[in-house]
Motif scaffolding. Sequence first.
Motif, mmCIF file in Angstrom:
data_model
loop_
_atom_site.group_PDB
_atom_site.id
_atom_site.type_symbol
_atom_site.label_atom_id
_atom_site.label_comp_id
_atom_site.label_asym_id
_atom_site.label_seq_id
_atom_site.Cartn_x
_atom_site.Cartn_y
_atom_site.Cartn_z
ATOM 1 N N UNK A 79 -3.303 4.401 8.026
ATOM 2 C CA UNK A 79 -3.095 5.916 7.643
ATOM 3 C C UNK A 79 -3.001 6.571 9.071
ATOM 4 N N UNK A 80 -3.616 6.100 10.068
ATOM 5 C CA UNK A 80 -3.486 6.762 11.344
ATOM 6 C C UNK A 80 -2.286 6.486 11.878
ATOM 7 N N UNK A 81 -1.656 5.366 11.685
ATOM 8 C CA UNK A 81 -0.288 4.935 12.150
ATOM 9 C C UNK A 81 0.818 5.640 11.611
ATOM 10 N N UNK A 82 0.715 6.199 10.256
ATOM 11 C CA UNK A 82 1.679 6.728 9.680
ATOM 12 C C UNK A 82 1.453 8.259 10.203
ATOM 13 N N UNK A 83 0.402 8.916 10.331
ATOM 14 C CA UNK A 83 0.206 10.302 10.900
ATOM 15 C C UNK A 83 0.714 10.591 12.329
ATOM 16 N N UNK A 84 0.465 9.405 13.053
ATOM 17 C CA UNK A 84 1.096 9.299 14.367
ATOM 18 C C UNK A 84 2.659 9.334 14.332
ATOM 19 N N UNK A 85 3.181 8.574 13.461
ATOM 20 C CA UNK A 85 4.510 8.460 13.364
ATOM 21 C C UNK A 85 5.126 9.890 12.862
ATOM 22 N N UNK A 86 4.250 10.530 11.891
ATOM 23 C CA UNK A 86 4.883 11.787 11.412
ATOM 24 C C UNK A 86 4.672 12.910 12.467
ATOM 25 N N UNK B 162 -6.726 0.059 5.921
ATOM 26 C CA UNK B 162 -6.314 1.344 5.312
ATOM 27 C C UNK B 162 -6.451 2.551 6.220
ATOM 28 N N UNK B 163 -7.353 2.460 6.848
ATOM 29 C CA UNK B 163 -7.633 3.777 7.791
ATOM 30 C C UNK B 163 -6.761 3.624 9.076
ATOM 31 N N UNK B 164 -6.515 2.493 9.379
ATOM 32 C CA UNK B 164 -5.433 2.220 10.805
ATOM 33 C C UNK B 164 -4.033 2.593 10.178
ATOM 34 N N UNK C 117 0.853 -1.407 -0.172
ATOM 35 C CA UNK C 117 -0.149 -0.140 0.073
ATOM 36 C C UNK C 117 0.791 1.383 -0.138
ATOM 37 N N UNK C 118 1.936 1.310 -0.671
ATOM 38 C CA UNK C 118 2.825 2.095 -0.297
ATOM 39 C C UNK C 118 2.367 3.779 -1.201
ATOM 40 N N UNK C 119 1.900 3.228 -2.631
ATOM 41 C CA UNK C 119 1.366 4.260 -3.467
ATOM 42 C C UNK C 119 0.422 4.952 -2.840
ATOM 43 N N UNK C 120 -0.726 4.365 -2.202
ATOM 44 C CA UNK C 120 -1.774 4.835 -1.375
ATOM 45 C C UNK C 120 -1.505 5.965 -0.248
ATOM 46 N N UNK C 121 -0.552 5.453 0.418
ATOM 47 C CA UNK C 121 -0.163 5.762 1.469
ATOM 48 C C UNK C 121 0.896 7.429 1.515
#
Length: 207
Positions: A195-202, A191-193, A16-20
């Motif tokens: 997304x949330x994990x990436x946002x928290x990491x950022x 996908x939403x989880x 899912x890299x392209x999506x994220x």
Amino acid sequence: MNRGRFIVLEGGEGAGKSTQVDTVAEWLSARGRAVLRTREPGGTPLAERIRGLLIDRDNAEMTAECETLLVFAARSQHLRERIAPALAAGKDVISDRFVDASYAYQGGGRGIDTEHLDHLESWICGPTRPDLVLLLDLEPTVGRARAARRGAADRFEQEALRFAEKVREVYLERAHQHPERYAIIDAGQNEEDVRSAIQATLEARLR
């Protein structure tokens, strides 16, 4: 002008890299950052043509050494034509894969000696390294099933499962060796989880 930040999404097929990439771009844009989205192999007209050679399943006779050199040739063009100028102009660059993919795919998957990859990285990339690598980690059988839903398998996707397992092993090994640069994201979530994990990491890494 301050140098932009270089953020790379890595992982095996179907992670899912392209999506994220969109998740990262939206997060940065919302904070007033200018963003360049790109990918490897590819990112420039010439590098995209090299990508076509690399993923074409009709090129089954391509040797591991040829594949490695083509990947780094595309990277050289990509880095000098797009990535380096954008970073110098203060833009944040988000790339779907960069040099860690060579250690995973050409090193782990193809068996190219790490010493050769180190020399190529030093020569082609110079001092340019990602500031943050988001590793979307996924069990290979799940990734293969996801990728299959996209259509016909490319030259990498049609490799035996063991190839994908070796790719994953090297990614995780590098992530554990460089925790200051890597963040492992469980891509087996919905996908939403993810997304949330990436946002928290950022939020944690880039604030």
